[in-house]
Design an enzyme around this catalytic site. Structure first.
Site, PDB file in Angstrom:
ATOM      1  N   HIS A 223       0.838  -1.194   0.000  1.00 18.48           N
ATOM      2  CA  HIS A 223       0.000   0.000   0.000  1.00 18.48           C
ATOM      3  C   HIS A 223       0.877   1.249   0.000  1.00 18.48           C
ATOM      4  CE1 HIS A 223      -3.678   2.290   0.782  1.00 18.48           C
ATOM      5  NE2 HIS A 223      -2.883   3.078   1.466  1.00 18.48           N
ATOM      6  N   ALA A 224       0.629   2.135  -0.953  1.00 14.36           N
ATOM      7  CA  ALA A 224       1.484   3.308  -1.137  1.00 14.36           C
ATOM      8  C   ALA A 224       1.444   4.225   0.079  1.00 14.36           C
ATOM      9  CB  ALA A 224       1.041   4.075  -2.379  1.00 14.36           C
TER      10      ALA A 224
ATOM     11  N   TYR B  32      -9.643  11.790   3.319  1.00 18.07           N
ATOM     12  CA  TYR B  32      -9.596  11.569   1.876  1.00 18.07           C
ATOM     13  C   TYR B  32     -10.816  12.192   1.190  1.00 18.07           C
ATOM     14  CZ  TYR B  32      -5.921   8.267   3.109  1.00 18.07           C
ATOM     15  OH  TYR B  32      -4.775   7.696   3.604  1.00 18.07           O
TER      16      TYR B  32
ATOM     17  N   HIS C  26       0.781  11.852  -6.229  1.00 19.60           N
ATOM     18  CA  HIS C  26       0.085  12.036  -4.954  1.00 19.60           C
ATOM     19  C   HIS C  26       1.059  11.895  -3.785  1.00 19.60           C
ATOM     20  CE1 HIS C  26      -3.116  11.491  -1.887  1.00 19.60           C
ATOM     21  NE2 HIS C  26      -2.251  10.624  -1.376  1.00 19.60           N
ATOM     22  N   GLU C  27       1.834  10.823  -3.770  1.00 22.20           N
ATOM     23  CA  GLU C  27       2.733  10.578  -2.641  1.00 22.20           C
ATOM     24  C   GLU C  27       3.817  11.644  -2.537  1.00 22.20           C
ATOM     25  OE1 GLU C  27       1.979   8.586  -0.386  1.00 22.20           O
ATOM     26  OE2 GLU C  27       0.444   7.432  -1.429  1.00 22.20           O
TER      27      GLU C  27
ATOM     28  N   HIS D   6      -6.874   0.662   5.315  1.00 27.78           N
ATOM     29  CA  HIS D   6      -6.995   1.700   6.329  1.00 27.78           C
ATOM     30  C   HIS D   6      -7.757   1.241   7.571  1.00 27.78           C
ATOM     31  CE1 HIS D   6      -6.116   3.587   2.510  1.00 27.78           C
ATOM     32  NE2 HIS D   6      -5.633   4.612   3.164  1.00 27.78           N
TER      33      HIS D   6
ATOM     34  N   GLU E  80      -3.627  15.139   2.187  1.00 24.57           N
ATOM     35  CA  GLU E  80      -4.017  14.258   1.089  1.00 24.57           C
ATOM     36  C   GLU E  80      -4.313  15.024  -0.198  1.00 24.57           C
ATOM     37  OE1 GLU E  80      -3.666  11.138   1.317  1.00 24.57           O
ATOM     38  OE2 GLU E  80      -3.328  11.094   3.486  1.00 24.57           O
TER      39      GLU E  80
ATOM     40  N   HIS F 280       2.849  14.541  -0.380  1.00 20.73           N
ATOM     41  CA  HIS F 280       3.154  14.387   1.041  1.00 20.73           C
ATOM     42  C   HIS F 280       4.615  14.724   1.313  1.00 20.73           C
ATOM     43  CE1 HIS F 280      -0.689  12.598   1.910  1.00 20.73           C
ATOM     44  NE2 HIS F 280      -0.470  11.516   1.192  1.00 20.73           N
TER      45      HIS F 280
END
Length: 663
Positions: A387-388, A556, A417-418, A546, A445, A421
């Site tokens: 999971h990323a 999210y 997306h990552e 999650h 997010e 962060h």
């Protein structure tokens, strides 16, 4: 797709509130390094207390994150034990800090100190019980369940003919195999991995609720909802309001998807009550419908948007290059090594491309440590959590991502997306540790997804991932559908997971009804149902990362609203003229400066102030979502004329265990 910060889940929230009903007790000494209890300095002021806690967090943080990293990238009993004990030590220390902070309640504090103390009390998504034995049990269960998810494997057959597949391989079936039964088998197979978690999860809920009550909250859900600079009731109402804004758009997309599924699968393309069959949506949890592009593409000649095909070509080229450079006849092991090397090279090239967007805005290149320490692809020699996630290891520049990247559009967007962060981490690393998180968790997010919105067809063409784009309505609708299948389809899913957990935490959903309630909420919000009844011998919630990882999920949903607000603000900063959906601010330094200014704020002020600096408004608003997708919504209404849209939320999970399909 979450960042890691202090605990198993990103837990710091940007809230300012009064902890009503907290029982006042003398401050307890906090455990120091190695679990040794040390008393606070005599006469310590509130400002000194906050400074000390910040220093102790910064000093202990690398040990905690390293233990968590190892338990996610080398899953075995040893790494799980090390991670569990590290989490236990930190939670014990957090509990001590919270108890020490009580002596400052009612004092006249500076705004920064008052905010820091409030945020400290909201650090734990997994609130620690006061009883040391319960705390130890809690951390062991948390680590165990996350490990069970990471090791989850579905096997068929026995002996030499046994076929075993993990999540990535099962996802590939849903992504590209259109055989109804093969998809059903893959979907049901993955959900078997969660069944053994059910008993542990029931006990986990009891323990985190004990911790929440020890902190003065009614339950863990109330604690989670307290992290938004408003009351728990207000944030619940706010999410309902935002969902009301976008629900009509989702209903039109749902209606269109159902028609296309019926055309492909006949009667089996619709589940009970006009809902969508869970296993046919191209995604294990029906949260992203992008993989159904082959069925849902509005116009076959409306422009090439097949990013996956181009990425797969790149991977093949890397492999062929390695093959051509090999001397002699390669063995099977040689070929396997070449394939792994090609996969790694492709994953790094995809990541470099994502980095390029951020640097085009004036942000720095990723540190060398990032490229040295990141898990780009699934290793062959051990179990890992695929999971990323994005990681800040030391609050001083050691940042990483953890993925099992494959050459497809979904993973390509996930990298962007990552890295959102990661750039948030780097931007606020100069702040005190307690302020090192998003303005609220939805902000974190939304950062990378704001960049994804700017990945317009023109941008994708400019980097060579799609062909020349046509002008006109067909190309526009294709582009809008491509984005809606990822963004609009997610909105109800973003709500329902925490609606389920809020009910689990407050007791309105009993353990005996876990699965029934799960599917009732999926029916209510998503209009999705399983192909066959799912009785209470299943624990389908646990098949979503999650839940066993205890990561709050409302963030999210909020991010899918905020990212459009951020996108519109950055387009305005870039001087964009024309429809919102045409904007890409790639390479625009003015937009980058505005973005970086927001990131640097972290949680140092209420999110409303940060949002106003960014967008001009201090309220979350889904109007930019509707503005962006206005052409598609009009088109969908025309396509759905004559259809009875909507669905009947007939319960689909109420069935005795013997009546449910077992796989």
């Amino acid at each position: 797709m979450k960042p890691r910060h202090l605990l198993l889940a990103l837990a710091v929230s940007a809230a300012v509130l009064v902890l009503a009903g907290c029982e006042r007790k003398p401050a307890e000494p906090a455990p120091g390094p190695g679990g040794v209890v040390t008393a606070p300095p005599e006469g310590e002021t509130a400002d000194q207390f906050v400074a000390r806690v910040n220093e102790e967090i910064r000093r202990g943080y690398p040990e905690l994150t390293s233990a968590q990293w190892l338990s996610s990238t080398y899953i075995n009993g040893d790494s799980e034990r090390v991670s569990s004990k590290a989490n236990e030590r930190f939670l014990a220390q957090l509990k001590g800090w919270i108890e020490q902070s009580r002596k400052f309640e009612g004092q006249d504090l500076s705004p920064a100190t008052a905010r820091a103390i409030t945020l400290l009390k909201l650090q734990a998504a997994m609130p620690p019980p006061k009883d040391p034995k319960q705390l130890e049990e809690l951390t062991q269960l948390a680590t165990k369940m996350e490990g069970m998810y990471g090791k989850g494997t579905y096997c068929r057959g026995a002996g030499p003919s046994q076929d075993c597949r993990q999540l990535g391989e099962l996802e590939d079936v849903l992504r590209s195999n259109r055989d109804y039964d093969a998809q059903l088998d893959a979907w049901q197979g993955w959900h078997t991995i969660a069944q053994p978690m059910r008993k542990d999860y029931v006990r986990f809920v009891e323990l985190v609720n004990t911790g929440a009550r020890d902190m003065g909250y009614a339950d863990t859900g109330e604690l989670w909802r307290s992290g938004y600079d408003m009351t728990p009731a207000q944030i619940a109402a706010e999410t309902d309001r935002l969902w009301g804004q976008v629900k009509p758009l989702y209903e039109q997309l749902h209606c269109y998807a159902r028609t296309q599924l019926n055309a492909k699968y006949g009667d089996r393309g619709t589940a009970a009550g006009g809902m969508l069959p869970a296993h046919l949506m191209g995604n294990m949890w029906q949260q992203d419908w992008s993989n159904l592009w082959d069925m849902l593409q509005p116009y076959s000649d409306g422009g090439d948007l097949n990013v996956t095909s181009k990425l797969e070509d790149t991977a093949r080229q890397e492999y062929n290059l390695a093959l051509a450079q090999h001397d002699g006849s390669p063995t099977a092991n040689d070929l396997s090594d070449m394939q792994q090397a090609a996969n790694l090279a492709t994953a790094k090239r995809m990541t470099e491309r994502a980095q390029d967007f951020y640097t085009s805005l004036g942000m720095p290149k990723l540190p060398a440590k990032y490229w040295e320490n990141t898990q780009f692809i699934k290793p062959r020699d051990r179990e890992v959590v695929c999971h990323a996630s994005a990681w800040d290891m030391d609050m001083a520049g050691d940042v990483r991502t953890k993925m099992c990247i494959k050459p497809n559009e979904e993973d390509f967007q996930t990298i962007y997306h990552e890295l959102g962060h990661v750039y948030y981490y780097l931007s606020y690393n100069n702040l005190p540790p307690i302020f090192q998180t998003g303005a609220h968790d939805g902000f974190h997010e939304a950062i990378g997804d704001t960049i994804v919105l700017a990945m317009t067809p023109a941008y994708l063409q400019s980097i060579g991932l799609v062909g020349e784009q046509q002008a006109g309505e067909q190309a526009l609708i294709n582009a809008q559908m491509r984005m809606a299948l990822a963004k609009v389809s997610f909105l109800p899913f973003g709500l329902m997971i925490d609606r389920w957990r809020w009910g689990v935490f407050d007791g309105s959903i009993k353990p005996a009804d876990y699965n029934k309630a799960w599917w009732e909420l999926k029916a209510k919000y998503q209009g999705v149902a399983p192909a066959s009844a799912r009785g209470e011998e299943f624990f389908d919630a646990g098949a979503k990362y999650h839940v066993p990882a205890n990561t709050p999920y409302t963030r999210y949903f909020l991010s899918h609203v905020l990212q459009f607000q951020f996108y519109k603000a950055l387009c305005d900063a870039a001087g964009h003229q024309g429809p919102l959906y045409q904007c890409s601010f790639y390479g625009n330094k003015a937009a980058g400066e505005k973005f970086r200014a927001m990131l640097a704020r972290g949680a140092s002020q209420p999110w409303q102030a940060t949002l106003k600096e960014m967008t001009g408004s201090d309220k979350m608003d889904a109007a930019p979502v509707l503005e962006y997708f206005a052409p598609l919504q009009d088109w969908l209404k025309k396509q759905n004329e004559g259809q009875t849209c909507g669905w009947n939320t007939t319960p689909v999970a109420v069935a005795p265990a013997s009546a449910s399909t077992k796989r």
